[in-house]
Design a protein around this motif. Sequence first.
Motif, PDB file in Angstrom:
ATOM      1  N   ARG A   1      17.506  40.602  54.194  1.00 48.12           N
ATOM      2  CA  ARG A   1      17.415  39.971  53.002  1.00 48.12           C
ATOM      3  C   ARG A   1      17.869  40.875  51.919  1.00 48.12           C
ATOM      4  N   ARG A   2      18.343  40.463  50.929  1.00 49.83           N
ATOM      5  CA  ARG A   2      19.091  41.334  49.764  1.00 49.83           C
ATOM      6  C   ARG A   2      18.316  42.031  48.984  1.00 49.83           C
ATOM      7  N   LEU A   3      18.475  43.482  49.088  1.00 51.25           N
ATOM      8  CA  LEU A   3      17.795  44.319  48.553  1.00 51.25           C
ATOM      9  C   LEU A   3      17.652  44.263  47.003  1.00 51.25           C
ATOM     10  N   GLU A   4      18.650  43.360  46.248  1.00 48.73           N
ATOM     11  CA  GLU A   4      18.584  43.244  44.902  1.00 48.73           C
ATOM     12  C   GLU A   4      17.687  41.984  44.368  1.00 48.73           C
ATOM     13  N   ASP A   5      17.443  41.305  45.497  1.00 48.00           N
ATOM     14  CA  ASP A   5      16.710  39.876  44.819  1.00 48.00           C
ATOM     15  C   ASP A   5      15.470  40.097  44.483  1.00 48.00           C
ATOM     16  N   PRO A   6      14.355  40.803  45.052  1.00 50.26           N
ATOM     17  CA  PRO A   6      13.024  40.963  44.648  1.00 50.26           C
ATOM     18  C   PRO A   6      13.102  40.949  42.887  1.00 50.26           C
ATOM     19  N   ALA A   7      13.735  41.981  42.455  1.00 50.90           N
ATOM     20  CA  ALA A   7      13.548  41.893  40.905  1.00 50.90           C
ATOM     21  C   ALA A   7      14.089  40.834  40.099  1.00 50.90           C
ATOM     22  N   LEU A   8      15.278  40.103  40.741  1.00 49.35           N
ATOM     23  CA  LEU A   8      15.649  39.321  40.093  1.00 49.35           C
ATOM     24  C   LEU A   8      15.052  37.867  40.138  1.00 49.35           C
ATOM     25  N   VAL A   9      14.524  37.799  41.408  1.00 46.22           N
ATOM     26  CA  VAL A   9      13.833  36.403  41.424  1.00 46.22           C
ATOM     27  C   VAL A   9      12.306  36.467  40.774  1.00 46.22           C
ATOM     28  N   ARG A  10      11.970  37.625  40.333  1.00 46.73           N
ATOM     29  CA  ARG A  10      10.611  37.912  39.712  1.00 46.73           C
ATOM     30  C   ARG A  10      10.918  38.185  38.095  1.00 46.73           C
TER      31      ARG A  10
ATOM     32  N   ILE B   1      27.612  51.334  30.412  1.00 50.92           N
ATOM     33  CA  ILE B   1      26.501  50.689  31.413  1.00 50.92           C
ATOM     34  C   ILE B   1      26.858  49.324  31.776  1.00 50.92           C
ATOM     35  N   ALA B   2      27.070  48.854  32.924  1.00 50.05           N
ATOM     36  CA  ALA B   2      26.660  47.357  33.396  1.00 50.05           C
ATOM     37  C   ALA B   2      25.489  47.230  34.197  1.00 50.05           C
ATOM     38  N   PRO B   3      24.489  46.704  33.270  1.00 46.40           N
ATOM     39  CA  PRO B   3      23.294  46.438  33.939  1.00 46.40           C
ATOM     40  C   PRO B   3      23.306  45.453  34.823  1.00 46.40           C
ATOM     41  N   ASP B   4      22.229  44.378  35.194  1.00 45.71           N
ATOM     42  CA  ASP B   4      22.248  43.155  35.953  1.00 45.71           C
ATOM     43  C   ASP B   4      23.322  42.456  35.142  1.00 45.71           C
TER      44      ASP B   4
ATOM     45  N   GLY C   1      26.424  40.234  41.737  1.00 51.54           N
ATOM     46  CA  GLY C   1      25.788  39.194  42.613  1.00 51.54           C
ATOM     47  C   GLY C   1      26.114  39.087  44.029  1.00 51.54           C
ATOM     48  N   GLN C   2      27.162  39.959  44.476  1.00 52.39           N
ATOM     49  CA  GLN C   2      28.080  40.091  45.633  1.00 52.39           C
ATOM     50  C   GLN C   2      26.917  40.540  46.686  1.00 52.39           C
ATOM     51  N   GLY C   3      26.161  41.403  46.307  1.00 50.56           N
ATOM     52  CA  GLY C   3      24.908  41.734  47.190  1.00 50.56           C
ATOM     53  C   GLY C   3      25.349  43.157  47.820  1.00 50.56           C
ATOM     54  N   LEU C   4      26.162  43.902  47.117  1.00 51.10           N
ATOM     55  CA  LEU C   4      26.685  45.154  47.798  1.00 51.10           C
ATOM     56  C   LEU C   4      25.692  46.088  47.862  1.00 51.10           C
TER      57      LEU C   4
ATOM     58  N   GLY D   1      36.980  38.994  59.181  1.00 47.92           N
ATOM     59  CA  GLY D   1      37.003  40.177  59.702  1.00 47.92           C
ATOM     60  C   GLY D   1      35.419  40.303  60.239  1.00 47.92           C
ATOM     61  N   ARG D   2      35.334  41.586  60.228  1.00 43.82           N
ATOM     62  CA  ARG D   2      33.697  41.989  60.597  1.00 43.82           C
ATOM     63  C   ARG D   2      32.891  41.433  59.679  1.00 43.82           C
ATOM     64  N   ILE D   3      31.821  40.677  59.953  1.00 46.02           N
ATOM     65  CA  ILE D   3      30.756  40.406  58.845  1.00 46.02           C
ATOM     66  C   ILE D   3      29.635  41.309  58.918  1.00 46.02           C
ATOM     67  N   ILE D   4      29.293  41.912  57.820  1.00 48.10           N
ATOM     68  CA  ILE D   4      28.241  42.918  57.414  1.00 48.10           C
ATOM     69  C   ILE D   4      26.968  42.347  57.468  1.00 48.10           C
ATOM     70  N   ASN D   5      27.021  41.293  56.761  1.00 52.85           N
ATOM     71  CA  ASN D   5      25.676  40.417  56.551  1.00 52.85           C
ATOM     72  C   ASN D   5      26.044  38.967  56.355  1.00 52.85           C
ATOM     73  N   PRO D   6      25.751  38.495  57.368  1.00 53.92           N
ATOM     74  CA  PRO D   6      26.205  36.692  57.624  1.00 53.92           C
ATOM     75  C   PRO D   6      25.653  35.933  56.462  1.00 53.92           C
ATOM     76  N   MET D   7      24.467  36.260  56.030  1.00 59.00           N
ATOM     77  CA  MET D   7      23.792  35.541  55.043  1.00 59.00           C
ATOM     78  C   MET D   7      24.556  35.417  53.778  1.00 59.00           C
ATOM     79  N   ILE D   8      24.874  36.762  53.528  1.00 61.48           N
ATOM     80  CA  ILE D   8      25.333  37.125  52.151  1.00 61.48           C
ATOM     81  C   ILE D   8      27.110  36.520  52.120  1.00 61.48           C
ATOM     82  N   ALA D   9      27.664  36.740  53.378  1.00 58.07           N
ATOM     83  CA  ALA D   9      28.987  36.145  53.552  1.00 58.07           C
ATOM     84  C   ALA D   9      28.951  34.595  53.366  1.00 58.07           C
ATOM     85  N   ASP D  10      27.933  33.876  53.766  1.00 55.53           N
ATOM     86  CA  ASP D  10      27.976  32.344  53.733  1.00 55.53           C
ATOM     87  C   ASP D  10      27.570  32.168  52.242  1.00 55.53           C
TER      88      ASP D  10
END
Lengths: 790, 285
Positions: A18-27, A238-241, A497-500, A656-665
Amino acid sequence: MNAPTKGTGMKWVGRSIRRLEDPALVRGEGHFTADLPATHWVRFVRSPMAAGVINSITAPDGAMVITAADLRGVKKITPMLYKFNYRPVGQPILAEGVVRFVSEAVAAVVASSEEEAEDIADLVELDISETPPLVDAHDALKQGAPQIHAEAPGNIIVHGAHKTAGFVDAWASADKIIKVDARSHRQNATPMEARAAHAAFDKSTGRVTLTCTTQMPHVARTAIADLLGMPESDLRVIAPDVGGAFGQKMSLCTEYVLLVWLARKLKSTVAWTEDRRENLIASFHSRDQHVTLEGAFDANAKLLALRADVVANIGAYSCYPNTAGMEPLMAMAEMPGPYDVQQYQCLARGVLTNTCTMAAYRGVSRPVITFTLERLMDRAANAFAIDPVDIRRRNLIDTFPYTSVTGLVFDEATYKGTLEMAVKAIDVPAFRARQKEARAKGRHLGIGFATFSERTGYGSPAFAARGMAITPGWETVHVSVDPSGYVEARIGASPHGQGLRTTLAQIIADELGIPPDMIKVVHGDTDTAPYGWGTFASRSLVISGGATLIAARKVRAKLIRIASHMLEAAESDIVLEDNRANVAGTDRSIPIATMAREIYTQAHRFNGEIEPGLSESGTYDPPGTFSNACHVAVVELDAETGFVKIERYLVAEDAGRIINPMIADGQVHGGVAQGIGNALLEEIIYDESGGILTANLADYMPPTAHEMPTIELHHIETLSTQSITKAKGLGEGGAIGAPAAVLNAINDALTPFGVEIDTIPATPQRIRALLRGAPNSVRSRESGNPGATS
Amino acid sequence: MKPAPFVRHVPRTLDEALGLLSQLAGQEGRILAGGQSLVPIMAFRLAKPAHLIDINEVAGLDRLESDGKALSIGARVRHGAFHKLAVDNPLGALLTFVARHIAHYPIRMRGTFCGSLAHADPASEWCLTAATLDATMVAKSSRGTREIAARDFFEGIMSTALAEDELLAEVRLPLLAPDAKFGFNEFSRRAGDFAMASSLVTYRIVGGKMTDTRVGVGGAEAAPRRITEAEATLNGQTPNDAAFREAARVASDALDPLEDHQTNAEYRRDLVRAVVRRALENSLP
Ligand SMILES: Cc1cc2nc3c(=O)[nH]c(=O)nc-3n(C[C@H](O)[C@H](O)[C@H](O)COP(=O)(O)OP(=O)(O)OC[C@H]3O[C@@H](n4cnc5c(N)ncnc54)[C@H](O)[C@@H]3O)c2cc1C
């Protein structure tokens, strides 16, 4: 979920964590620019006219209204390209003497609230004498057309030409010449968060902190410091979210420059939040191109030569740092796409008009050239009476590395492989049977294929080849393990938004044996992040990911040396795993946190053999790698209304190599959604006087969830040899392939009528206009509740 | 996109509301109902009312009931009220069917039936419904009450017969015959968008033939209206595809089509032809 990723030997890379950035964003706990409080608020007074001479600007009594006259000493934004007959033109921060497009900022009102600023802006009187506007690029090219900038005679800002030696002979030897006259209307990237900036002056240091919604914080810092003549160290960006960007937030905005200038002048805090209307009319536009493409084929439907004429309406100014060369020159370099063609002629021009400036939007130029080329292939298939799949089989490249006719080197990919995968998954024979049956009942189904290459992760040489004064290629990453054993990676890329934060953590996790949730990826602050170019052009996972891997490998090497020292074992026996260093084949091990603490706090114990601290840096500047995909759209066309409904959508992708299939999708889904919007719905429409008729989201129509089909995804992973993570980029592919697949599907559905459409968006009105004039009258559906109307 | 300054008034009774309206109408006072049209227009500063008379607290305006002849819809009744059957009559089913084509769910939970009529967007589904069914508008002001027939109510694009100081307090929709059939169809490019053309039809079948046929067309002209030429072609016919096509053609030819950047006159006629035919087709069981 805890098993290593099959076959890779890696534990974290390849998993859909799961994306580490999401909990804050969805809350709702994210930090966005517009959330910041400010003392002063700015509202821009924008030109109501596309072209004119400013006679006067009258401010209401007592109001603070800034105009160009106040900005003496501030340089104009003048991006530079050293090739292709580029004519540098300058953009003043506020219109100076003349206006060049509707909504160009003419004055800035400063007040104590947004509301008050807007009230005052309503009262500012602009006296502008209108001059004849140029809205259409072809009008701007006419003899005697008004000059939008004196520096660019004939309104041509960039002029690229290419012709191979054997072109004329190849052309002459052709069995058939097939032509497509393709028009891509103007679009807007429409990020969910429009632009916003907040500039705060710090009296104790004299520095300004500019918080803004950008993809390129360091580039913004460099540019603004240059324009205002201040040291870069006095500006922190600064580029915040960032709530989506899609290229629109790459280019330098005059508004942000003005805010920094104001914060310094007022020694205070100043903010501006763009509204949706401004975003649609005054932010950056994209995709406005007219491409005429001809293909010379031999008797076996093999492509011998391509001839292209590209006219890109780049608007009133050149975007920084990419320049107005971006769209036309990328079209010229990449027009042949994934097909083997040895001879090529191209003329690509960027044309100035009195319209909003054109800048990057996901895919840049390739959505347009891909649909043009894919229409050419389908039309050629028809002319040769062969299947659209077959003509692609005959022409796709399949030996690698392949050097293209424009000198691009294609690394190994699966152009044919993804095509065959898609053909099989969609079941073409079954579709054709269904299509035939439906036609008999007056229902019109169509199928469309798009095969394409996506050039990703290209480094500075690629930009240098274009002659750019700024070559945003390489990236640097600092990876450190702190004394508590947690990891921080500071990156110059600027994800939005890319999930880096997740994917880079996965890469580091496999190197260090530390799980991703103990790894923080820090970005978007020029005070803490290393200088970098930000996030755009499907580059970050390849380039920043590569730099991350380089830095993480150095940290890993150091951890192994420390472990070897502390465990008194050979370095080659140390294994890093689950937060510990283990000696292989023994039960001896030590927590990484203990080693980290030691190397900082007890550095003397290493007898000077190992340097104190645990922080390493990596820089990566790769040549670039091509990912590829085949998109297939199945549509139903409602002949009575011209409405197109997408029945089925399928993507076979190789990145190529997919680091995180969910994020790639997720990247593919988002790109396809935007591509479908481009294909069917989205269009910035100018009237003849240069006014914009589509200034809200009822008139400018991005698709909604209702308009989206389910997107079926299939993957091949061809590990890239041109990228040290073996990953290729994939951020733009969805948007590149979708217009082509959808347009080909519509044309397939139109076959019985004997008409074709080569324009995006293929609106119902455009389709009906063709059908009204169609040579063949075809029975339309007789009954049933059609999908077209709700 | 911040509205110009305004004062909001929140009356609790109808008299108070009408008093405020008569006092403030001349000073750019406007009624605020669901706000789903007015507030966006204010945000764009296309409207800059100095006073808003917010009727959302006015007692009695939420009336939604039938007296056996007509369904009365008060000024506070939201679009969402029609998600379920408002009356045990084919009219109830008709309103439920039509309601779900209006905007999106959150907008339907705030926007009002009467507000749609007062706003008089040519593409409004409720305006089409009122015109097709010959609704009666009940307008109130401190000067008194008057009833306005639908055909006299809609005067043009966003323009009605309401005077500045009048509140559209209630709309009465006549109930349909118990055996009435109805069909509705609209075309828009995205779900929830305003219709680029819409049609509502009602009729009865007597002795196998269509009778009392009403064909309304919305979103195609400055105001929705019944197309009597099309109705005439259908009355006395058995319901069949050829008759439907002919009626659709006649309706399309009878129009003075609105034009905008995504719809020229020819295309508007195409759409009207499609929606009228489809509304008729949908009316079949
Ligand atoms: C995104 C979006 C999509 C939409 N799509 C549709 C659609 O598909 N179809 C559709 O029909 N509508 C659509 N609407 C509009 C929506 O239905 C509105 O709710 C409706 O048009 C107005 O009703 P309201 O109660 O919100 O009125 P308000 O916005 O409060 O008022 C509208 C106008 O009517 C006046 N007014 C309101 N009530 C009265 C009254 N009782 N007497 C006198 N004057 C009054 C106000 O003064 C104002 O001038 C859409 C709106 C949005 C934001």
